[in-house]
Scaffold this motif. Structure first.
Motif, mmCIF file in Angstrom:
data_model
loop_
_atom_site.group_PDB
_atom_site.id
_atom_site.type_symbol
_atom_site.label_atom_id
_atom_site.label_comp_id
_atom_site.label_asym_id
_atom_site.label_seq_id
_atom_site.Cartn_x
_atom_site.Cartn_y
_atom_site.Cartn_z
ATOM 1 N N TYR A 23 0.492 -1.306 -0.031
ATOM 2 C CA TYR A 23 -0.181 0.350 0.141
ATOM 3 C C TYR A 23 0.801 1.637 -0.552
ATOM 4 O O TYR A 23 0.374 1.979 -0.532
ATOM 5 C CB TYR A 23 -0.878 -0.086 1.457
ATOM 6 N N GLU A 39 -6.904 2.657 5.171
ATOM 7 C CA GLU A 39 -8.266 2.806 5.953
ATOM 8 C C GLU A 39 -8.983 1.245 5.196
ATOM 9 O O GLU A 39 -10.123 1.430 6.076
ATOM 10 C CB GLU A 39 -8.254 3.938 5.340
ATOM 11 N N ASN A 40 -9.225 1.623 4.052
ATOM 12 C CA ASN A 40 -10.471 0.336 4.032
ATOM 13 C C ASN A 40 -10.378 -0.939 3.756
ATOM 14 O O ASN A 40 -11.307 -1.428 4.274
ATOM 15 C CB ASN A 40 -10.671 0.738 1.934
ATOM 16 N N GLN A 41 -8.438 -1.699 4.112
ATOM 17 C CA GLN A 41 -8.437 -2.918 4.299
ATOM 18 C C GLN A 41 -9.039 -2.654 6.084
ATOM 19 O O GLN A 41 -9.722 -3.428 6.356
ATOM 20 C CB GLN A 41 -7.204 -2.955 3.987
ATOM 21 N N LEU A 45 -11.226 -1.376 7.431
ATOM 22 C CA LEU A 45 -12.623 -0.404 7.894
ATOM 23 C C LEU A 45 -12.866 -1.943 7.398
ATOM 24 O O LEU A 45 -14.079 -2.415 7.843
ATOM 25 C CB LEU A 45 -12.907 0.504 6.881
ATOM 26 N N LYS A 46 -12.529 -3.200 7.220
ATOM 27 C CA LYS A 46 -13.163 -3.983 6.094
ATOM 28 C C LYS A 46 -12.443 -5.189 8.167
ATOM 29 O O LYS A 46 -13.442 -5.985 7.691
ATOM 30 C CB LYS A 46 -12.891 -4.623 4.996
ATOM 31 N N GLU A 47 -11.069 -5.301 8.383
ATOM 32 C CA GLU A 47 -10.754 -6.520 8.903
ATOM 33 C C GLU A 47 -11.133 -6.305 10.069
ATOM 34 O O GLU A 47 -10.629 -6.971 11.280
ATOM 35 C CB GLU A 47 -9.835 -6.548 8.251
ATOM 36 N N GLN A 52 -5.235 5.389 1.567
ATOM 37 C CA GLN A 52 -6.868 5.114 1.146
ATOM 38 C C GLN A 52 -7.234 4.048 1.771
ATOM 39 O O GLN A 52 -8.195 3.806 1.812
ATOM 40 C CB GLN A 52 -7.323 5.949 -0.330
ATOM 41 N N GLU A 53 -6.380 3.101 0.173
ATOM 42 C CA GLU A 53 -6.284 2.063 -0.016
ATOM 43 C C GLU A 53 -6.222 1.090 1.802
ATOM 44 O O GLU A 53 -6.847 -0.241 2.549
ATOM 45 C CB GLU A 53 -6.270 1.052 -0.480
ATOM 46 N N ASN A 86 -2.476 6.053 -4.088
ATOM 47 C CA ASN A 86 -3.689 6.168 -3.465
ATOM 48 C C ASN A 86 -3.489 5.213 -2.220
ATOM 49 O O ASN A 86 -4.460 4.645 -1.456
ATOM 50 C CB ASN A 86 -5.121 6.624 -3.680
#
Length: 235
Positions: A200, A211-213, A215-217, A208-209, A205
């Motif tokens: 990452y 953070e998305n990870q 948020l999921k895990e 952001q990627e 980006n």
């Protein structure tokens, strides 16, 4: 210098991680993650108190060395002891920090906040967490490795008002070209691997990627700081 930071709540009710990035009067740069201890009360306040006391003490010393950093954590430990007595609670925090003074990175830690020195994709140094599982492994315990998992999250050192448990780990490193440094709470390194973080980090980006990870895990609070001294682009 490029500095990236990210923190979030995960699946918890509140964020008990505290990130401190600031400059010392001496001109050194200060980076710290304090992780309020799970299962204790007022972890968010404890993390803030620890961070502020360490920063304030080091802001007025003549130079950065292991002794001064240890004294700063002792000051923070006393502040937490007073805070606990005043509120009739147990609280505390684990820490991982870096102070950049000229071309030296002073790395220090207590507990399981990790610090890494990276050169391109190679890990040159990483801190060893003060956890019960590491203590058992160091003592060459005869326990089977699979049975040691239950000790993974038990820390043997913290800033929680007990002087006997607040000794720092410390390492001074002279960095070279292409080195970067990562500080992350256990909510990060228990969720994704360092290899994935580095992937990452190379992406435009990537923050952001990442953070998305999380948020999921992420089940726990997560905090990360990435420092790239020779990258002229800042965030």
């Amino acid at each position: 210098m490029k500095i990236q930071q990210l923190t979030g709540i995960g699946k918890r009710e509140s964020n008990q991680d505290f990130i401190c990035i600031d400059g010392l009067v001496s001109g050194a740069s200060f980076f710290l993650i304090a992780d309020g201890m799970g299962g204790y009360e007022k972890g968010d306040e404890a993390a803030r108190i620890v961070s502020e006391n360490i920063f304030t003490f080091l802001n007025y010393v003549e130079g950065i060395n292991e002794q001064n950093v240890q004294q700063a954590t002792q000051k923070a430990n006393l502040a937490i002891r007073q805070f606990n007595i005043k509120n009739n609670i147990k609280s505390g925090a684990t820490i991982g920090g870096i102070i950049l003074e000229k071309n030296i990175f002073h790395i220090f830690w207590i507990g399981d906040v990790m610090v890494y020195q990276i050169n391109k994709d190679k890990v040159l140094f990483q801190t060893k967490s003060h956890t019960l599982i590491n203590s058992l492994l160091d003592s060459k315990s005869t326990r089977e490795e699979k049975s040691l998992g239950k000790y993974k999250h038990i820390v043997t050192r913290s800033i929680s008002g007990k002087p006997s448990e607040s000794s720092i780990g410390y390492r001074a490193i002279q960095y070279s070209e292409d080195d970067s440094f990562i500080i992350c709470s256990d909510g990060v390194h228990n969720t994704i691997s360092l290899e994935r973080i580095l992937v990452y980090a190379r992406q435009e980006n990537g923050l952001q990627e990442l953070e998305n990870q999380f948020l999921k895990e992420a089940q726990d609070n997560y905090s990360i700081i990435r420092i790239a001294p020779n990258d002229p682009i800042g965030i």
